[in-house]
Design a protein around this motif. Sequence first.
Motif, PDB file in Angstrom:
ATOM      1  N   PRO A   1       0.918  -1.126  -0.257  1.00 45.56           N
ATOM      2  CA  PRO A   1       0.092  -0.439   0.170  1.00 45.56           C
ATOM      3  C   PRO A   1       1.010   2.078  -0.562  1.00 45.56           C
ATOM      4  O   PRO A   1      -0.033   1.697  -1.117  1.00 45.56           O
ATOM      5  CB  PRO A   1      -1.034   0.187   1.002  1.00 45.56           C
TER       6      PRO A   1
ATOM      7  N   TYR B   1       2.250   1.045  -3.692  1.00 46.42           N
ATOM      8  CA  TYR B   1       0.875   1.793  -4.257  1.00 46.42           C
ATOM      9  C   TYR B   1       0.578   3.614  -4.397  1.00 46.42           C
ATOM     10  O   TYR B   1       0.495   3.475  -5.350  1.00 46.42           O
ATOM     11  CB  TYR B   1      -0.205   0.688  -4.512  1.00 46.42           C
TER      12      TYR B   1
ATOM     13  N   GLU C   1      -0.194   5.887  -7.408  1.00 36.63           N
ATOM     14  CA  GLU C   1      -1.621   6.682  -7.617  1.00 36.63           C
ATOM     15  C   GLU C   1      -1.460   8.150  -7.465  1.00 36.63           C
ATOM     16  O   GLU C   1      -1.746   9.108  -8.288  1.00 36.63           O
ATOM     17  CB  GLU C   1      -2.787   6.359  -6.595  1.00 36.63           C
TER      18      GLU C   1
ATOM     19  N   TRP D   1      -3.704   2.116 -18.860  1.00 39.65           N
ATOM     20  CA  TRP D   1      -2.454   1.969 -17.521  1.00 39.65           C
ATOM     21  C   TRP D   1      -2.854   0.639 -17.814  1.00 39.65           C
ATOM     22  O   TRP D   1      -3.774   0.067 -17.675  1.00 39.65           O
ATOM     23  CB  TRP D   1      -3.309   2.907 -16.859  1.00 39.65           C
TER      24      TRP D   1
ATOM     25  N   LEU E   1       4.468  -2.995 -13.194  1.00 40.34           N
ATOM     26  CA  LEU E   1       2.549  -1.494 -13.867  1.00 40.34           C
ATOM     27  C   LEU E   1       3.461  -0.009 -14.537  1.00 40.34           C
ATOM     28  O   LEU E   1       4.448   0.095 -14.652  1.00 40.34           O
ATOM     29  CB  LEU E   1       1.969  -0.742 -13.047  1.00 40.34           C
TER      30      LEU E   1
END
Lengths: 476, 476
Positions: B43, B46, B50, B139, B159
């Motif tokens: 998290p 991540y 974001e 994405w 990613l």
Amino acid sequence: MDKKLVEQITSRDEDFAKWYTDIVKKAELADYSSVRGCMIIRPYAYAMWEHIQGYLDRRFKETGHENVYMPLFIPESLLEKEKDHVEGFAPEVAWVTQGGNEELTEKLCVRPTSETLFCEHYAKIVQSYKDLPKLYNQWCSVVRWEKTTRPFLRTTEFLWQEGHTIHATKEEAEEETIRMLNIYEELCREMLAIPVLKGQKTESEKFAGGEATYTIESLMHDGKALQSGTSHYFGQNFAKPFEMQYLDKNGKLQYVYQTSWGITTRIIGALIMVHGDDNGLVVPPRIAPLQVIIVPIAQHKEGVLEKADELKEELSKIVRVKIDDSDKMPGWKFSEHEMKGVPIRLEVGPKDIAKNQVVLVRRDTREKIMVPMSNLCDEVPALLDNIHNSMLKKAEMFIKENTHNAVDMEEFKAIQNNKKGFIKAMWCGDARCEEKIKELTGATSRCIPFNQEHISDNCVCCGKKADKLVYWGRAY
Amino acid sequence: MDKKLVEQITSRDEDFAKWYTDIVKKAELADYSSVRGCMIIRPYAYAMWEHIQGYLDRRFKETGHENVYMPLFIPESLLEKEKDHVEGFAPEVAWVTQGGNEELTEKLCVRPTSETLFCEHYAKIVQSYKDLPKLYNQWCSVVRWEKTTRPFLRTTEFLWQEGHTIHATKEEAEEETIRMLNIYEELCREMLAIPVLKGQKTESEKFAGGEATYTIESLMHDGKALQSGTSHYFGQNFAKPFEMQYLDKNGKLQYVYQTSWGITTRIIGALIMVHGDDNGLVVPPRIAPLQVIIVPIAQHKEGVLEKADELKEELSKIVRVKIDDSDKMPGWKFSEHEMKGVPIRLEVGPKDIAKNQVVLVRRDTREKIMVPMSNLCDEVPALLDNIHNSMLKKAEMFIKENTHNAVDMEEFKAIQNNKKGFIKAMWCGDARCEEKIKELTGATSRCIPFNQEHISDNCVCCGKKADKLVYWGRAY
């Protein structure tokens, strides 16, 4: 391109399946790719998905969830750790057997869902009750090798979010399961103008490896149901094989309680089939990529485009708006934007300018409203809300009108043959009755609704004593 | 857990690779999974991704780009359509050969990049010059079967975003290529406090199938370079095999001009290695998941937690803030939040409350600042900006101090042996010289910078006339 757009699409009541694929194509929502069953989500549909994501992501974070990213691949041995789970998913996964030029010693499946990965990670990172709960979510794509596919509704690959949480107590985990189901319901009602039925799946319809599955079910215009989001309570079914344990306050090792919940791009299929009509898509205003399309009338005349621009500037502060100043005839433009389901069309021409007014045309009812230019920034958002509310009400009425009671199989079959929609009927709880109903009528149990009613004393199938009301229906 | 956190991590100057993996683990950025080379993005990391996504997505949309979603799989025959492209990627792709229980008749690769899918789709949807340009972005995650991997820097799956655009003219496509490179540079400077070198890749370092590749290169603390984002101009290399054609204004069929550009989760590796120190991560304020951590001092004393809560309420309107009111000692908390690189620690205890002040401690310099409570909402955002600017300046100084000129191979090798960082040297343009430099020194050409200088007349390798300045360096 223009020509195709204003060609009549297949009528919704004549051939619903064809009508659906016509809309998907002509509203530029999705395209087929050269991989069987995989679709291309085009910008117009992807923008709707982004609004859905935006809403859910905010709700998830407000309720304490964090986003993570887990690997795309699951080793075969990991998938096999929970017996029911692997039985449910193995027949429909895609297998990677080769990496670069080397043959893999263990094949990897492309995730059909990520329970096993989350379990493995949680088992590593959780030691004490202080580490609980863990409330993780991930946005990603998953793959399920489907035999027959249809854009959005059933595709080999689809986009979704999957929440996976672990808790110290059963109560907390059960609460979480329902909390997330409620958020899905609110997404449908508040953003998509889709009313849903909320309830629990029967044993035979629940998630592979779960204790209980909760669902929201929506009703399409053709009378078929669509499972639109699910939330699962796992108990300790995964905790045990994956050894997800923690030390409680007394220093004793305990297994965690677990949930998972997901909603997918399938929901875009639902909004097409709940709201669309013979003129095309009708997009619910709150997720509409474009909420207002301005169509200048007699745009070559002095001052028209300037005024249209001015209105756009003003409106763009509060809504998503564009001008269509292409050299097509207004009638063509009307058809195109109706096909795409833009909630409001704003027409402005020399006569309107002279009267300091514009014409607003609702997509849902095609009603025309004259509005003074000076009121536009109040009227437009109010009208969008109004459209949302009346789309929701219409869909609610549709469910009401297409839900029927049956007390025995005669009645059940008669409804199936002559009407469409949900059938409410009592059920004894025996999976064999469920199976029989499916065989006889093609209807499956959609859910045991939270709002229970007592419409008769006996199971609609076997006639034995029954105290559970179940919604039944043919489904996507 | 606590204990491990305050254990010393490996010193950055002693063993940089070990220091890096220590930070990844102890700052809870990533975890290994049971799939070789695939990582779990936790998290905390991540959330940084974001923020990066949020910034880029806004910039992409402001410049007219739309998001789409293309399939995860590419059929072998489609990948093979552009010769150089398949040669570049085929050795490092994962192959799906089995779907459910059936053996596939044509194997599918898991996308390593999606040029071929975009080309196939564009060829279908573009007919006329009116349909151009098409400016799409996606994405997603991609897979490249890597032999040796390291979290964020080189992983089997990562990613990213991949932009793919087509244009009517060469000029427009070339402009787009540079526009997007500039956005990457701005992301690095404005959000990550990372200065980058901007330039063109040499022929041997460019993208498989492209005409020209532009790059931003950053410099890590150990003196190695990191390619941090690339933007490619394809000319008509893909347009021809994929028949991406349009009718121009004169009704003549023309091939389109194309670009693609991407940035990945690798950039999180860059921010670790540019800013981190021996106490852990130092997160640039603008992408910090948590910008201020409030640590109450003597929190059992009356009024302390209440005051901390009050400050949190106030600050949460303008920054991302939390209180650490766990029962650990303040010293432990300090270490934990330093390890995680939270930009500002706010300490508040009984003495501070008596004086109506708080203590702010900068993560980057560890400087302490007393601030009156009444000024907090002005001081904190200003301090975050200040931290951002000084992190950027420090990183700029680092590049300056670690960039060296070489006019011949003696000098080149001496620098490589005794110093670290970039080497600026003239190059004749011959790939054989590039190859030889790599063999002799391990350094590769990083880029031909847009800001050219003339530091000597001759190629650093062969001594022939040279007019290109190139940056060289060892790289990740």
